[in-house]
Structures are given as structure tokens and as C-alpha cells.
Design a protein around this motif. Structure first.
Motif, mmCIF file in Angstrom:
data_model
loop_
_atom_site.group_PDB
_atom_site.id
_atom_site.type_symbol
_atom_site.label_atom_id
_atom_site.label_comp_id
_atom_site.label_asym_id
_atom_site.label_seq_id
_atom_site.Cartn_x
_atom_site.Cartn_y
_atom_site.Cartn_z
ATOM 1 N N VAL A 61 1.053 -0.902 0.147
ATOM 2 C CA VAL A 61 0.073 -0.031 -0.571
ATOM 3 C C VAL A 61 1.198 1.068 -0.106
ATOM 4 O O VAL A 61 1.755 1.680 0.927
ATOM 5 C CB VAL A 61 -1.162 0.344 1.266
ATOM 6 N N ALA A 62 0.339 2.579 -0.699
ATOM 7 C CA ALA A 62 1.671 3.596 -1.391
ATOM 8 C C ALA A 62 0.566 4.489 -0.179
ATOM 9 O O ALA A 62 -0.416 4.744 -0.227
ATOM 10 C CB ALA A 62 1.256 4.247 -2.102
ATOM 11 N N VAL A 63 1.978 5.020 0.783
ATOM 12 C CA VAL A 63 1.504 6.176 1.717
ATOM 13 C C VAL A 63 1.816 7.129 0.907
ATOM 14 O O VAL A 63 2.705 7.250 0.819
ATOM 15 C CB VAL A 63 1.899 5.864 2.966
ATOM 16 N N CYS A 64 0.685 8.344 0.618
ATOM 17 C CA CYS A 64 0.951 9.572 -0.284
ATOM 18 C C CYS A 64 0.914 10.779 0.195
ATOM 19 O O CYS A 64 -0.122 10.882 1.687
ATOM 20 C CB CYS A 64 0.115 9.096 -1.022
ATOM 21 N N LYS A 77 11.560 3.116 8.967
ATOM 22 C CA LYS A 77 12.852 2.501 7.873
ATOM 23 C C LYS A 77 12.994 1.233 7.180
ATOM 24 O O LYS A 77 11.954 1.079 7.651
ATOM 25 C CB LYS A 77 14.065 2.514 8.161
ATOM 26 N N PRO A 78 12.452 1.069 6.014
ATOM 27 C CA PRO A 78 12.782 -0.276 5.398
ATOM 28 C C PRO A 78 12.811 -1.217 7.108
ATOM 29 O O PRO A 78 13.934 -1.496 7.119
ATOM 30 C CB PRO A 78 13.795 -0.056 3.942
ATOM 31 N N GLY A 79 12.051 -2.605 6.366
ATOM 32 C CA GLY A 79 12.130 -3.517 7.740
ATOM 33 C C GLY A 79 11.341 -2.958 8.937
ATOM 34 O O GLY A 79 11.635 -4.947 9.529
ATOM 35 N N ASP A 80 11.298 -2.251 8.865
ATOM 36 C CA ASP A 80 10.611 -1.675 10.459
ATOM 37 C C ASP A 80 8.984 -1.999 9.519
ATOM 38 O O ASP A 80 7.943 -1.761 9.028
ATOM 39 C CB ASP A 80 9.872 -0.269 10.471
ATOM 40 N N ALA A 105 -1.687 -1.836 8.936
ATOM 41 C CA ALA A 105 -0.378 -2.531 10.131
ATOM 42 C C ALA A 105 -0.165 -2.996 8.190
ATOM 43 O O ALA A 105 -0.235 -4.209 8.218
ATOM 44 C CB ALA A 105 -1.397 -3.993 10.318
ATOM 45 N N GLY A 106 1.214 -3.449 9.172
ATOM 46 C CA GLY A 106 2.762 -4.288 8.065
ATOM 47 C C GLY A 106 3.616 -3.880 8.287
ATOM 48 O O GLY A 106 4.229 -3.458 9.144
ATOM 49 N N VAL A 107 4.661 -4.220 6.910
ATOM 50 C CA VAL A 107 6.350 -3.616 6.900
ATOM 51 C C VAL A 107 6.545 -2.638 5.579
ATOM 52 O O VAL A 107 5.785 -3.256 4.981
ATOM 53 C CB VAL A 107 7.014 -5.070 6.823
ATOM 54 N N VAL A 108 7.381 -1.877 6.460
ATOM 55 C CA VAL A 108 7.618 -1.071 5.594
ATOM 56 C C VAL A 108 8.530 -1.709 4.531
ATOM 57 O O VAL A 108 9.820 -2.020 4.790
ATOM 58 C CB VAL A 108 8.411 -0.393 6.059
ATOM 59 N N CYS A 124 4.497 9.732 -4.266
ATOM 60 C CA CYS A 124 4.341 8.365 -2.591
ATOM 61 C C CYS A 124 5.428 8.710 -1.691
ATOM 62 O O CYS A 124 6.314 8.662 -2.290
ATOM 63 C CB CYS A 124 4.072 7.310 -3.549
ATOM 64 N N LEU A 125 5.025 8.916 -0.364
ATOM 65 C CA LEU A 125 6.001 8.585 1.048
ATOM 66 C C LEU A 125 6.811 7.438 1.173
ATOM 67 O O LEU A 125 8.266 7.282 1.093
ATOM 68 C CB LEU A 125 5.713 9.358 2.142
ATOM 69 N N LEU A 126 6.421 6.388 1.214
ATOM 70 C CA LEU A 126 6.794 5.279 1.327
ATOM 71 C C LEU A 126 5.338 4.378 0.594
ATOM 72 O O LEU A 126 4.161 4.547 0.513
ATOM 73 C CB LEU A 126 7.044 4.553 2.647
#
Length: 133
Positions: A61-64, A77-80, A105-108, A124-126
Motif C-alpha cells: 500500500v502506498a502512503v501518499c 525505515k525499510p524493514g520496520d 499494519a505491515g512492514v515498511v 508516494c512517501l513510502l
């Protein structure tokens, strides 16, 4: 000093003003209203929708970005692992700090901007890979 509630375009604001001359009629009294709670912003677009400027990975899912501004703080950060409605980024827009929350809920998986970067509405931020239930 007087405390007033002003409503602009449907949004209520509490302000404190100093009266320089007491020409206000005592018959005019503001109606008591509870303070307005403003929830953190969360905007997400599925892959391919307008406003998404980066391809979204499968299952992500894109967080925009809800508005133009600067990335003030990136809290992940990636993996969090993140929870639903967790603040992941704080934007600085119009001299205000605006929290952006995780829509799922999930993993960045990816973070596309760093602190200090300018962002536009819809960027798209993350990306977050949602957890299976």
C-alpha cells in the motif's frame, strides 16, 4: 483577553483575542461548543491511481503525501513493522507539523524521501506490505 471559536469553511478554531476597546455588546455571547479534535492525515492510493508517483509493489500500500511541504521527520525505515494508524512521517507544511499515519499494519518496504526533502501532494512517501490476517 477573550477566547472565541471561529468557524471557517466548516472547521472550528479556538482563538484568543485581546480587545483594544470594549465596544462589544454584552448581549453577544459565543455558544459553548466542545473543542475540535483533528485526526492525523492518512492518504493512500492503490497502484495505478492518479497521484501515485511511484510504482507500488505487489501486496503493498502506498502512503501518499496529503499536501505539499517538506519531510520534517521520517520515523520508519525499510524493514520496520508498523501498526494501523501509527505515525510514520511528519510533514512540515505552512509552518505546521502534520503527522502522516500508516493506513494498514505491515512492514515498511520502501521509503522514497528523506528528512528535508520537498514533497508535492500525491507523492508516494513510502510503501507498506500489509500483514495477512
Amino acid at each position: 483577553m477573550k477566547k472565541l471559536r471561529i468557524t471557517l469553511e466548516g472547521k472550528a478554531y479556538e482563538v484568543t483575542v485581546e480587545l483594544l476597546e470594549d465596544s462589544v455588546s454584552s448581549a453577544v455571547q459565543p455558544l459553548p461548543q466542545p473543542p475540535v479534535q483533528v485526526p492525523p492525515l492518512s492518504v493512500s492510493f492503490p497502484a495505478g491511481k492518479p497521484g501515485s508517483t511511484a510504482p507500488v509493489g505487489e501486496g503493498c500500500v502506498a502512503v501518499c503525501c496529503p499536501m505539499a511541504g517538506k519531510v520534517f521527520k521520517c520515523l520508519v525505515k525499510p524493514g520496520d513493522q508498523v501498526t494501523h494508524n501509527q505515525v510514520v512521517i511528519v510533514l512540515d507544511a505552512m509552518k505546521m507539523e502534520t503527522p502522516v499515519v500508516a493506513p494498514v499494519a505491515g512492514v515498511v518496504r520502501t521509503v522514497l524521501f528523506k528528512e528535508g526533502d520537498s514533497v508535492d501532494e500525491g507523492d508516494c512517501l513510502l510503501q507498506i506490505e500489509g500483514l495477512a490476517h
